[in-house]
Write an enzyme that holds these catalytic residues in place. Structure first.
Site, PDB file in Angstrom:
ATOM      1  N   GLU A 173      -3.236   2.426  -7.072  1.00 48.58           N
ATOM      2  CA  GLU A 173      -4.367   3.231  -6.726  1.00 48.58           C
ATOM      3  C   GLU A 173      -3.218   4.470  -6.722  1.00 48.58           C
ATOM      4  O   GLU A 173      -1.365   4.631  -5.959  1.00 48.58           O
ATOM      5  CB  GLU A 173      -3.571   2.801  -5.332  1.00 48.58           C
ATOM      6  CG  GLU A 173      -4.623   2.033  -4.604  1.00 48.58           C
ATOM      7  CD  GLU A 173      -4.377   1.595  -3.049  1.00 48.58           C
ATOM      8  OE1 GLU A 173      -5.859   1.909  -2.439  1.00 48.58           O
ATOM      9  OE2 GLU A 173      -4.148   1.445  -2.226  1.00 48.58           O
ATOM     10  N   HIS A 215       1.062  -0.982  -0.149  1.00 48.49           N
ATOM     11  CA  HIS A 215      -0.037  -0.233  -0.172  1.00 48.49           C
ATOM     12  C   HIS A 215       1.066   1.562  -0.065  1.00 48.49           C
ATOM     13  O   HIS A 215       2.099   1.660   0.230  1.00 48.49           O
ATOM     14  CB  HIS A 215      -0.950  -0.545   1.028  1.00 48.49           C
ATOM     15  CG  HIS A 215      -2.332   1.140   0.965  1.00 48.49           C
ATOM     16  ND1 HIS A 215      -1.754   1.932   1.279  1.00 48.49           N
ATOM     17  CD2 HIS A 215      -3.190   1.107   1.007  1.00 48.49           C
ATOM     18  CE1 HIS A 215      -3.009   3.261   1.474  1.00 48.49           C
ATOM     19  NE2 HIS A 215      -3.824   2.936   1.403  1.00 48.49           N
TER      20      HIS A 215
END
Length: 261
Positions: free
Chosen positions: A170, A98
């Site tokens: 992302e 992430h």
């Protein structure tokens, strides 16, 4: 045949154990009418909530994941959580790479690769997150950044293992309170780059099977358009998903769209 839709959220450091259980119970009830052959619904809570989350009545309808994981099974690594510990909680998914892990905690592509390999070794599904920063986008090197993150992050994985891998795109500049969602055309182009790279790594058949999710300021306004773009197989939603009722509305809307397509 209708492809499965992948929709989920990472609650980051926002929900307590009690709040997580209540959220899962409500979300499960609100989405009970949706055939799980059409929908892979997942939630990635905090470590402390995982055990209680796995014991909720909705645990079978919602795939649970961990926000991070060590690549070591055990050892002198204060503050880390090992794959063996996660196995005991019953999670099936592990979020790896992430942007907050990369850019706040300094993890690089080699570290993410170790975690991907450890996740596969322990029969978890790694959700490998990739994405460029604003400065990398301004320099026009976003394609190269994504290709490098994928090729290093997935190094030494096989086409057979690819069946158990998910990817989340992302863009770093689209995440968080001040994030700006990527335009649909831009997101679609980046997903095409990711798909082409996965084909290079695994071959066409295996590379095409891997679900690619878009995440980054997804909300009620842009979710419909995003899910209809080429190579976007699902959505990894942030704060718009943290209210179960609102998340359920988004999910039902997206499922209806995909059934019509």
């Amino acid at each position: 045949m209708q492809k499965k839709l992948y929709i989920g959220t990472n609650t980051k450091m926002y929900k307590t154990i009690r709040q997580t259980v209540a959220f899962l119970d409500e979300l499960g009830s609100l989405t009970r009418d949706i055939d799980r052959n059409l929908l892979e619904l997942f939630v990635i809570p905090s470590y402390t909530a995982l055990d209680a989350a796995a014991r909720t009545a909705q645990a079978q309808a919602i795939t649970l994941g961990a926000q991070n994981m060590s690549w070591e099974d055990e050892g002198q690594f204060t503050g880390e959580v090992s794959p063996l510990m996660l196995e005991e909680t019953g999670v099936r998914l592990v979020c790896i790479g992430h942007s907050e892990r990369r850019h706040i905690f300094g993890e690089d592509d080699e570290v993410e690769n170790k975690k991907v390999l450890a996740a596969l070794r322990h029969h978890f599904t790694p959700l490998l997150c990739v994405g460029e920063t604003a400065s990398q986008k301004e320099l026009g090197i976003q394609n190269e950044v994504l290709r490098s993150q994928l090729k290093v992050g997935l190094h030494d994985t096989s086409p057979e293992q690819a069946r158990h891998i998910w990817i989340a795109y992302e863009p770093v500049w689209a995440i968080g309170v001040g994030g700006t969602p990527a335009g649909v055309m831009y997101a679609s182009r980046m997903h095409t780059v990711i798909r082409q790279t996965l084909r290079e790594i695994y071959g066409g058949e295996a590379g095409d099977r891997i679900p690619i999710l878009y995440g980054g300021s997804v909300n009620n306004m842009n979710a419909r358009e995003l899910i209809q773009a080429p190579d976007i197989d699902g959505l990894f939603i942030g704060r718009s998903a943290w209210d179960a009722d609102n998340f359920s509305r988004i999910i039902h809307d997206l499922v209806d769209i995909c059934l019509i397509k």
